[in-house]
Design an enzyme around this catalytic site. Structure first.
Site, PDB file in Angstrom:
ATOM      1  CE1 TYR A 239     -60.628  54.114  94.123  1.00 41.30           C
ATOM      2  CE2 TYR A 239     -59.831  55.948  95.438  1.00 41.30           C
ATOM      3  CZ  TYR A 239     -59.673  55.066  94.397  1.00 41.30           C
ATOM      4  OH  TYR A 239     -58.536  55.129  93.617  1.00 41.30           O
ATOM      5  CB  ALA A 240     -60.782  50.209  96.769  1.00 37.77           C
ATOM      6  CB  THR A 241     -63.268  46.485 100.216  1.00 34.00           C
ATOM      7  OG1 THR A 241     -63.954  47.576 100.818  1.00 34.00           O
ATOM      8  CG2 THR A 241     -63.009  45.418 101.262  1.00 34.00           C
ATOM      9  CB  VAL A 242     -57.942  44.512  98.932  1.00 32.12           C
ATOM     10  CG1 VAL A 242     -57.140  43.420  98.208  1.00 32.12           C
ATOM     11  CG2 VAL A 242     -57.627  45.883  98.323  1.00 32.12           C
TER      12      VAL A 242
ATOM     13  CG  ASP B 115     -49.895  56.975  98.513  1.00 26.16           C
ATOM     14  OD1 ASP B 115     -49.410  57.542  99.520  1.00 26.16           O
ATOM     15  OD2 ASP B 115     -50.949  56.319  98.565  1.00 26.16           O
TER      16      ASP B 115
END
Length: 419
Positions: free
Chosen positions: A25-28, A137
């Site tokens: 759910y994320a882009t860096v 994680d």
């Protein structure tokens, strides 16, 4: 999350450039601050539409944890912002990529290099363990390197992290199967010791080039995870006895027989007490005082931002609490502590005010029925706990600087003389 030709989102203070990676759910993105072109940051963009309830909880926990901790081997959260479409986490940029890529390009790491990274990871985990934080994680993709030339490890991605003691049990499946402890996959019941298993898998992969449960299919992976067979260490490359002992104790399938955190931190192969070499101490002595001041300025700047962000919600809560004089009075004490801190009075008197208000507010929270006021009160207590923890660290830092400068200089002079 986005098509190949999709342009990065726009942020007023930053220029977003290349995409560094993306997840569920994320882009860096790599980005530059407009007012200071030399400052490079990584911006994690989370699309609000892609968030379900669990991912919202993960994101809030990640922000809550990262905004209250500062450590040289944990990636720093500088700020967070949002607009109608995205939530943005402005992070420290790590130019060296991740440990997974570092290992792949070198096939395997020499034991000395793996040990250095392990010591740095142990420092980060000790810091978290002392605060009852479990990462949950741990994997090479979540271990970043500060630079290519002189890499220093930075633990990242706290999306699954939780506040939990070594004996708090969880039942939700988190993390990546290759690096998950068997009890997470087989029983979905686990405690903080799962992080120690993951450390063992990371160390194994660094030394042998692939994780112990490396498989060609998920069925094969699941079979290996569920098996009761002892993890065998390859004969090559040859490892020191201390390294093999630590690996075998970390990769113990039964969490009750696995090495404890205390045993891990004091294990001879980890040897945290002797991490810095005399050479590195000599190089550091000239930078120590200036770096401490620089860090203090940075933390103070972030601190002011966080103080301002909480004002609106706090005022709403106070308005909603006028019918409860005791609750309103406790919030007034909290406001007085905030005011003293904004004036720069980061001392034990201000800390006492925070602790006084928290004592009352925690009692109020226990009696507060479900509703909007309870939600705001819960959030306010978390903020105040963060403020109190921050003040404790500041007071400790000042005390350490006052008491330790001469001791540090003497230690370094002695180390340099011995060379």
């Amino acid at each position: 999350m986005a098509g190949a030709g999709w342009a990065p989102p726009r942020l007023e203070e930053f220029i977003l450039t290349e995409r560094l990676g993306s997840g569920t759910y994320a882009t860096v993105y790599k980005a530059y601050r407009k007012k200071n072109a030399r400052e490079v940051v990584a911006i994690k963009c989370v699309n609000k539409k892609s968030l379900n309830r669990a991912s919202v909880e993960n994101l809030l926990t990640e922000i809550e944890i990262l905004k209250t901790i500062r450590h040289p081997h944990i990636m720093e959260l500088k700020d967070f912002q949002w607009d109608s479409d995205n939530i943005y986490l402005i992070m420290e940029f790590c130019a060296g990529g991740d440990l997974s890529h570092f290992i792949r390009t070198r096939k395997i790491l020499p034991e000395k290099v793996a040990r250095l990274f392990l010591q740095q990871l142990a420092c980060a985990l000790k810091f978290l363990h002392d605060r009852n934080i479990s990462h949950l994680d741990l994997k090479p993709q979540n271990v970043l390197l500060s630079s290519v030339e002189n890499p220093h490890l930075k633990l990242a991605d706290f999306g699954f992290a939780q506040y939990m003691s070594p004996w708090d049990e969880k039942h939700m499946l988190r993390g990546s199967p290759l690096y998950m402890a068997p009890e997470m996959v087989c029983h979905r019941q686990y405690d903080a010791r799962v992080d120690l298993w993951s450390v063992g898998v990371i160390l194994y992969e660094a030394l042998f080039g692939r994780p112990p449960f490396f498989s060609k299919s998920f069925a094969e992976l699941e079979e290996k995870i569920r098996s009761n067979r002892v993890i065998e260490l390859p004969c090559r490359p040859r490892l020191s006895q201390g390294c093999r002992d630590l690996l075998q104790r970390l990769l113990e399938r039964n969490p009750l027989q696995r090495i404890s955190f205390e045993e891990f931190f004091t294990h001879p192969f980890v040897d945290m007490e002797h991490m810095p070499s005399a050479e590195s101490l000599c190089k550091a002595v000239g930078q120590y005082i200036s770096r401490a001041e620089e860090l203090k300025t940075l933390v103070t700047s972030n601190n002011k931002t966080l103080l301002q962000q909480g004002n609106t919600a706090r005022n709403i809560l106070k308005e909603m609490s006028r019918d409860k004089p005791r609750l309103y009075a406790a919030l007034e004490v909290a406001s007085a502590a905030m005011a003293k801190e904004e004036e720069g009075k980061e001392d034990s008197d201000t800390l006492d005010l925070y602790q006084q208000s928290l004592g009352e507010l925690l009692l109020m929270l226990a009696a507060e029925p479900v509703g909007r006021r309870r939600e705001l009160l819960h959030s306010e207590i978390q903020t105040l706990m963060g403020r109190a923890e921050y003040l404790k660290e500041q007071i400790k830092m000042r005390d350490a600087q006052f008491m330790g400068k001469e001791m540090l200089s003497e230690s370094v002079r002695s180390s340099c003389t011995l060379q």
